[in-house]
Write an enzyme that holds these catalytic residues in place. Structure first.
Site, short mmCIF file in Angstrom:
data_model
loop_
_atom_site.label_atom_id
_atom_site.label_comp_id
_atom_site.label_asym_id
_atom_site.label_seq_id
_atom_site.Cartn_x
_atom_site.Cartn_y
_atom_site.Cartn_z
N LYS A 254 0.85 -1.20 0.00
CA LYS A 254 0.00 0.00 0.00
C LYS A 254 0.89 1.26 0.00
CE LYS A 254 -3.25 -2.99 0.19
NZ LYS A 254 -4.29 -3.46 1.05
C1 PLP Z 1 -5.11 -4.64 1.54
C2 PLP Z 1 -6.60 -4.70 1.53
C3 PLP Z 1 -7.36 -5.12 2.63
C4 PLP Z 1 -6.77 -5.77 3.83
O1 PLP Z 1 -5.74 -5.15 4.39
P1 PLP Z 1 -4.69 -5.97 5.30
O2 PLP Z 1 -3.95 -4.87 5.94
O3 PLP Z 1 -3.86 -6.79 4.36
O4 PLP Z 1 -5.47 -6.79 6.25
C5 PLP Z 1 -8.73 -5.02 2.56
N1 PLP Z 1 -9.35 -4.56 1.47
C6 PLP Z 1 -8.67 -4.18 0.37
C7 PLP Z 1 -9.43 -3.69 -0.81
C8 PLP Z 1 -7.28 -4.25 0.37
O5 PLP Z 1 -6.60 -3.90 -0.73
#
Ligand code: PLP
Length: 399
Positions: free
Chosen positions: A202
């Site tokens: 991210k």
């Molecule tokens: C990354 C992501 C999540 C979950 O995040 P984590 O930190 O990996 O638990 C949920 N929804 C979307 C759309 C994501 O891209």
């Protein structure tokens, strides 16, 4: 015509058609010396968890997105779980979820005992389609979880109108979209509860980590308890107040972020504008490079939306190419382009099919997209030459 397609520019020693020597991943964390220093300082401090760096990160985050409250948790998934729990969603409730998202979005609905109902997406943005949300409402619908897919905010004005009419709770799965805006309003303020992830791919990372922003004092308080087993105060607050015990008022979880993660988060957050700017530059380079290729189309960004550019997603004309998406993916990977797919509709995973009897046809647009989308590499340290090498690899997969 035989032979390779005509070149758009003359070959030269810097030409990107030279095969890549190293794999270009689709995403990668950007860790600098100042991040390392911040983590080391936290590690050598009195607090590894539940210390001062968590509220510091929360305050900086709330300020960065213009939100009243920010509650840090251990992952984006935990953020979604905490948000739905704080919204009071539970057994007997239906929750509308985007048909094209990471499984965590709908898994969180299952965690609270509610039923996910999948709404289709718009073909050119892959954002949840307000008309299909409307069509999928049931007497039991309590909330909507919409994903700002790839980093582009959804049509939150349309979703808010539906929510207001039916007294629904709006949850933004903003895990792609920190730094985005809708008509000048930042992601983090667009829904009742806004969930972020700090996974390494991210825009900013804490290793694992997440955040929920809200304007609602009661929900913020509930989520602070939820992440700490359901206790009303944490260890440091008890120490500060000189009290020894705390009330457990709800069934919570251990979803706490550590202090050294929060230190990393604050350090990363300070560079957010720079990170988003660089991601937008790279996306614009892709837009330019792909514009002349007839068999591949980037997603559309609607007017009034500032895109946070987590993912650069393109749609291939698989029919014109005479190749499946998976063949295209394999080809790109053989050329050392770490392309990826986001996502298969969650309800087509075996668990959903077997447990809930979900099947093809629930969200036809999402399903069709799932067969032709590819996510191209995008992360701030990529060079212009890296972008060129991806475009060149795509040019070479044409028949
Ligand atoms: C990354 C992501 C999540 C979950 O995040 P984590 O930190 O990996 O638990 C949920 N929804 C979307 C759309 C994501 O891209």
């Amino acid at each position: 015509m035989t032979g390779p397609p005509p070149r758009e520019r003359p070959p030269g020693p810097s030409d990107a058609d030279v095969p890549r020597e190293t794999m270009l991943p689709y995403g990668r964390q950007d860790i600098r010396d100042e991040d390392v220093a911040a983590v080391v300082e936290a590690l050598l401090s009195d607090w590894l968890t539940t210390g001062p760096r968590v509220p510091e990160f929360e305050a900086a985050f709330a300020k960065a997105v213009g939100a009243r409250h920010a509650v840090a948790v251990s992952s984006g998934t935990a953020a979604l779980h905490a948000a739905l729990a704080a919204a009071g969603v539970g057994p007997g409730d239906d929750v509308i979820v985007s048909g094209l998202t990471f499984a965590a979005s709908s898994n969180a609905v299952l965690y609270v005992g509610a039923r996910p109902i999948f709404a289709d997406v718009e073909p050119d943005t892959l954002l949840i389609e307000a008309a299909d949300v409307e069509a999928k409402l049931t007497p039991r619908t309590r909330a909507i979880v919409a994903v700002d897919y790839a980093g582009q905010p959804c049509d939150w004005d349309a979703l808010s109108a539906i929510a207001a009419r039916r007294a629904l709770v709006l949850v933004d799965d903003a895990c792609h979209a920190i730094g985005g805006e809708l008509h000048g309003r930042p992601v983090g303020t667009l829904a009742d509860l806004n969930c972020f992830s700090f996974h390494p791919v991210k825009q900013i990372t804490t290793g694992e980590g997440g955040m929920i922003t809200t304007a609602d004092d009661g929900k913020a308080r509930a989520m602070r308890a939820f992440r700490n087993h359901g206790f009303t105060t944490d260890h440091r607050e008890r120490e500060q107040k000189g009290t020894v015990s705390s009330d457990m008022v709800a069934l919570g979880f251990n979803y706490r972020l550590t202090d050294f993660q929060a230190a990393l988060g604050s350090s990363q957050l300070a560079r957010l504008p720079e990170i988003i700017r660089r991601r937008r530059e790279l996306a614009a380079l892709y837009d330019q490079g792909l514009a002349t290729l007839g068999f591949v189309e980037p997603l559309v960004t609607r007017p009034g939306r500032a895109h946070a550019r987590h993912l650069y997603v393109v749609r291939f004309d698989t029919k014109a190419l005479g190749r499946t998406r998976d063949e295209i993916l394999t080809d790109l990977r053989a050329r050392k382009i770490g392309a990826n797919v986001h996502y298969r509709p969650p309800y087509l995973h075996p668990y959903y099919r077997e447990r809930f009897g979900t099947h093809e046809g629930l969200c036809p647009v999402a399903e069709k997209a799932a067969g032709c989308i590819v996510t191209l590499p995008l992360f701030p340290q990529m060079t212009e030459r890296d972008v060129d090498s991806v475009v060149a690899a795509i040019r070479q997969i044409a028949p």
